[in-house]
Design a protein around this motif. Structure first.
Motif, short mmCIF file in Angstrom:
data_model
loop_
_atom_site.label_atom_id
_atom_site.label_comp_id
_atom_site.label_asym_id
_atom_site.label_seq_id
_atom_site.Cartn_x
_atom_site.Cartn_y
_atom_site.Cartn_z
N LYS A 191 -36.69 -7.69 -34.00
CA LYS A 191 -36.19 -6.06 -33.16
C LYS A 191 -37.89 -4.99 -33.87
O LYS A 191 -37.39 -4.33 -33.75
CB LYS A 191 -34.67 -5.62 -34.22
CG LYS A 191 -33.84 -6.23 -33.72
CD LYS A 191 -32.94 -6.05 -34.52
CE LYS A 191 -31.22 -7.16 -34.29
NZ LYS A 191 -30.64 -6.30 -35.01
N HIS A 192 -38.81 -5.81 -34.67
CA HIS A 192 -39.82 -4.90 -34.60
C HIS A 192 -40.67 -5.10 -33.45
O HIS A 192 -42.60 -5.49 -34.12
CB HIS A 192 -40.11 -5.38 -36.15
CG HIS A 192 -38.77 -5.55 -36.96
ND1 HIS A 192 -38.48 -4.03 -37.87
CD2 HIS A 192 -38.20 -5.79 -37.32
CE1 HIS A 192 -38.39 -4.07 -38.48
NE2 HIS A 192 -36.98 -5.35 -38.15
N GLN A 193 -41.02 -5.34 -32.70
CA GLN A 193 -42.10 -5.89 -31.56
C GLN A 193 -42.95 -4.15 -32.38
O GLN A 193 -44.51 -5.23 -31.89
CB GLN A 193 -41.61 -5.84 -30.16
CG GLN A 193 -40.48 -7.67 -30.07
CD GLN A 193 -40.91 -7.76 -28.24
OE1 GLN A 193 -40.07 -7.23 -28.12
NE2 GLN A 193 -39.44 -8.95 -28.65
N ASN A 194 -42.80 -3.42 -31.11
CA ASN A 194 -43.58 -2.22 -31.34
C ASN A 194 -44.82 -1.95 -32.62
O ASN A 194 -45.68 -1.92 -32.34
CB ASN A 194 -42.98 -0.94 -30.61
CG ASN A 194 -42.09 -1.10 -29.77
OD1 ASN A 194 -42.28 -1.35 -28.87
ND2 ASN A 194 -41.01 -0.04 -29.56
N LYS A 195 -44.02 -2.42 -34.16
CA LYS A 195 -44.65 -2.49 -34.66
C LYS A 195 -45.61 -3.10 -35.02
O LYS A 195 -47.11 -3.38 -35.32
CB LYS A 195 -43.94 -1.97 -35.47
CG LYS A 195 -42.69 -1.40 -36.51
CD LYS A 195 -41.83 -1.51 -37.60
CE LYS A 195 -41.11 0.49 -37.69
NZ LYS A 195 -40.26 0.19 -38.85
N LEU A 196 -45.31 -4.39 -34.24
CA LEU A 196 -46.01 -5.57 -34.51
C LEU A 196 -47.72 -5.85 -33.54
O LEU A 196 -48.27 -6.16 -33.88
CB LEU A 196 -44.75 -6.95 -33.67
CG LEU A 196 -45.48 -8.90 -34.90
CD1 LEU A 196 -45.49 -8.43 -36.82
CD2 LEU A 196 -45.04 -9.19 -34.83
N SER A 207 -51.87 -2.39 -43.60
CA SER A 207 -50.64 -2.69 -44.36
C SER A 207 -49.64 -1.95 -44.59
O SER A 207 -48.83 -2.08 -44.65
CB SER A 207 -51.63 -2.43 -46.03
OG SER A 207 -52.83 -3.81 -45.93
N LEU A 208 -49.60 -0.55 -44.17
CA LEU A 208 -48.68 0.42 -44.36
C LEU A 208 -47.07 -0.29 -43.33
O LEU A 208 -46.24 -0.08 -43.15
CB LEU A 208 -48.90 1.63 -44.11
CG LEU A 208 -47.71 3.04 -44.74
CD1 LEU A 208 -48.43 3.00 -46.30
CD2 LEU A 208 -49.00 4.48 -44.24
N THR A 209 -47.66 -0.13 -42.06
CA THR A 209 -47.08 -0.62 -40.87
C THR A 209 -46.04 -1.82 -41.31
O THR A 209 -45.20 -1.84 -41.28
CB THR A 209 -47.77 -0.84 -39.87
OG1 THR A 209 -48.47 0.80 -39.35
CG2 THR A 209 -47.27 -0.95 -38.41
N VAL A 210 -47.36 -3.43 -41.34
CA VAL A 210 -46.43 -4.82 -42.33
C VAL A 210 -45.37 -4.05 -43.22
O VAL A 210 -44.61 -4.50 -42.85
CB VAL A 210 -46.91 -5.54 -41.86
CG1 VAL A 210 -48.31 -5.21 -40.68
CG2 VAL A 210 -48.17 -5.70 -43.10
N GLY A 268 -41.47 -5.49 -43.74
CA GLY A 268 -41.53 -5.91 -44.34
C GLY A 268 -40.06 -5.92 -45.16
O GLY A 268 -39.09 -6.50 -45.53
N ILE A 269 -39.84 -4.38 -45.80
CA ILE A 269 -39.43 -4.12 -46.15
C ILE A 269 -37.57 -3.92 -45.75
O ILE A 269 -36.77 -4.40 -46.07
CB ILE A 269 -39.14 -2.79 -46.99
CG1 ILE A 269 -40.43 -3.03 -47.87
CG2 ILE A 269 -37.89 -2.46 -47.41
CD1 ILE A 269 -40.99 -1.89 -48.00
N GLU A 270 -38.10 -3.78 -44.10
CA GLU A 270 -36.71 -3.49 -43.12
C GLU A 270 -35.73 -4.69 -43.03
O GLU A 270 -35.10 -5.13 -43.45
CB GLU A 270 -37.10 -2.93 -42.64
CG GLU A 270 -35.67 -2.09 -41.62
CD GLU A 270 -36.11 -1.28 -40.59
OE1 GLU A 270 -35.08 -1.56 -39.59
OE2 GLU A 270 -37.37 -1.02 -40.11
#
Length: 602
Positions: free
Chosen positions: A27-32, A91-94, A98-100
């Motif tokens: 569910k986090h493909q865009n961030k990835l 780092s901020l993005t991942v 990671g938290i979510e």
């Protein structure tokens, strides 16, 4: 033949688990994608830095052109700043991702655990489950925040660095590649040897968490029995086992890292030694040698990071194994299909030849058969361990009877065919162990269900004759309760549990030894309220005090998992059997207690 096949199946199983863990990125493909793009740009900049530095050493400085030196130095600085900014963004993005993911994983695990049958909780202590949901899930945070992208960055950096080195000087590149077998061996060792150790380490951690939960819960009992030294000794032993095991892992890790860190330094020393003559003979420039050293460090750093992240992933996979095993656990009690709208309780509850055992081969109940008509009261008595509580656990479908060993029917419908909601909406369960949650009195009485109005709660409290008690509290229904209701007396907590059951207006009321720990005055108060509430309500009562069940329409007496007597109070006394003996024993004990009280006051 079997060995290679089993090894292959084991590898496929490990691969499957890794795929399942990384599927949580779905569910986090865009961030990835953004993070991967940042990795590619960062790697490109990292590859350019040694080339620019070589330009400074070989051309800019020898030229003594201040303008050229300034421009190329500023270009180098701009590249460094750009790389750090991109790494910060990555780092901020991942990190957010990671938290979510981890928080969603915790919710998923807890939700699944809540659907499992009670036999799962019988096998796993609450401390172990807390460790599973909180600690094991959190252990995966690095996998979802840093490890995956660090591996990609490391591989890309390694490939680019080796490519540029090969293009620049093959001899020096072959020297660098001479340490490859060392890294391959260390990586294999981390993967094949340390992962099982990391899994066992998580299990030892879980044991300590479980013991601490039990120890802190029983601290008052341990103090009263003067047994604190025993509990401390047991904790010391568990802690010592974990210390020894962790020390063993740590030594293996440090030995691996020592080899990994020593090898590149030896290669750099060899490059410096060989390059002296090459520089003298103009075969290679000083800038090129320095560039090679930077590329060696640039290539070795990702190898270090890859090795470190592999170790971290291995630790995380130990936690992932436990999480996936839990998520793969199927509830032994499966839900039926008949919904609440299609199910009405109108006639009777019937047990037909029901047998049950918590452990296979050891039956707690044997061929139990009885019935209770709607609106009647059934009492169950017997010695500790005779199966009283097990009967109501089966009726509530916390467990199911042994396969092919009978049925539990409500109006002729096997309760296995009912949805959990359809069955449990009909049942109000009152236990001796009272569970109150941190929150208001109102929240506890309606179990945090905001669809239940205050009027309905107040009516139940009035029926239980505790309205005055609630109104005397500092904020009445909004008074905040401590964990387990520790700011109330035991009697007050039990009265609240009665009112909570009645708030839901159950057709079937079950009391499991609910008055056995209440003082006589409170018991009389509860008994008077219960006599009113049991009218036109089906009730199943389990109590050690036979005085509380003399009014029951039917009493069954259990002994070693079998029904040995059945009838009402007078009929059972007339038989002069088990019930008669229990009754007389309690009468004698009651008279002795009364005499002791008189002696004290005299």
């Amino acid at each position: 033949m079997g060995g290679p096949i089993l090894d292959k199946l084991d590898k496929l199983d490990k691969l499957s688990k890794i795929k399942r863990v990384f599927s949580l990125f779905g569910k986090h493909q865009n961030k990835l994608y953004l993070a991967f793009l940042a990795v590619i740009v960062s790697t490109s900049i990292s590859a350019c830095l040694p080339l620019v530095f070589r330009e400074i050493l070989d051309k800019a400085i020898p030229s003594k052109d201040l303008y050229y030196i300034t421009i190329i130095s500023l270009a180098y600085l701009a590249l460094v700043i750009s790389q750090e900014a991109i790494n910060f963004f990555m780092s901020l993005t991942v990190g957010w991702m990671g938290i979510e993911i981890v928080n969603n994983l915790k919710l998923k695990v807890l939700t699944h655990i809540s659907t499992l049958s009670l036999n799962y909780f019988d096998k796993h202590g609450e401390g172990k489950l807390i460790s599973l949901v909180e600690s094991d899930s959190q252990r995966l945070y690095n996998v979802f925040s840093q490890s995956a992208l660090t591996l990609v960055w490391g591989v890309l950096n390694l490939v680019v660095s080796m490519g540029i080195m090969l293009f620049t000087n093959i001899k020096l590149t072959l020297i660098v590649l001479s340490i490859a077998p060392v890294y391959i061996f260390c990586t294999y060792f981390i993967f094949s040897k340390l992962r099982p150790l990391y899994k066992k380490d998580r299990e030892l951690y879980s044991k300590i968490s479980g013991y601490l939960g039990e120890y802190l819960k029983a601290i008052s009992l341990l103090r009263s029995l003067g047994n604190i030294p025993w509990s401390q000794k047991k904790f010391h032993q568990l802690n010592e086992d974990k210390r020894k095991f962790e020390t063993s892992i740590y030594l293996k890790e440090m030995l691996t890292w020592f080899i990994l860190m020593l090898a590149p330094q030896l290669v750099i020393a060899l490059i410096l030694y060989l390059s002296v003559d090459w520089i003298k003979n103009n075969i290679i420039t000083f800038g090129t040698v320095w560039m090679f050293i930077q590329y060696v460090q640039s290539a070795i750093q990702p190898i270090f990071m890859i090795s470190e992240q592999i170790g971290e992933i291995q630790r995380s996979m130990g936690a992932a194994d436990r999480l996936l095993e839990t998520l793969d656990t199927k509830p032994q009690v499966c839900e039926g299909t008949i919904t609440d709208d299609n199910f009405k309780f109108e006639k009777e509850i019937r047990f037909e030849n029901v047998s049950f055992g918590y452990v296979e081969g050891k039956e707690v109940l044997q061929q139990i058969s009885f019935s209770i008509e709607k609106g009647k009261t059934l009492a169950i008595v017997g010695a500790t361990g005779s199966g009283k509580t097990t009967i109501i656990s089966l009726l509530s479908r916390f467990y199911d009877p042994n396969p092919n060993s009978g049925q539990i029917l409500i109006d002729g419908i096997d309760i296995k065919n009912l949805t959990f909601k359809a069955l449990r909406n009909k049942i109000g369960l009152i236990l001796q162990d009272v569970y109150l949650f941190p929150g208001s009195v109102l929240d506890n009485l309606r179990m945090f269900r905001t669809d239940i109005p205050l009027e309905q709660v107040s009516m139940a409290a009035t029926q239980m004759d505790i309205q005055n008690f609630i109104e005397r509290l500092p904020n009445t229904y909004n008074t905040e309760l401590a964990e387990d209701g520790k700011n109330l007396s035991f009697g007050e907590r039990q009265l609240l549990s009665f009112a909570r059951a009645l708030t839901f207006n159950p057709q079937i009321l079950i009391m499991d030894e609910a008055t056995s720990s209440i003082d006589p005055q409170t018991e009389i108060k509860i008994q008077n309220s219960m006599n009113k509430l049991l009218q036109n309500r089906t009730a199943i009562i389990i109590a050690h005090r036979l005085s509380t069940i003399e009014h029951a329409n039917k009493i069954i007496v259990l002994d070693k998992g079998r029904i040995v007597e059945e009838g009402n109070h007078q009929e059972l006394l007339a038989k002069q059997g088990h019930y008669f003996n229990l009754h007389n024993t309690q009468q004698d004990n009651q008279q002795d207690n009364q005499q002791d009280t008189v002696d004290i006051y005299v």
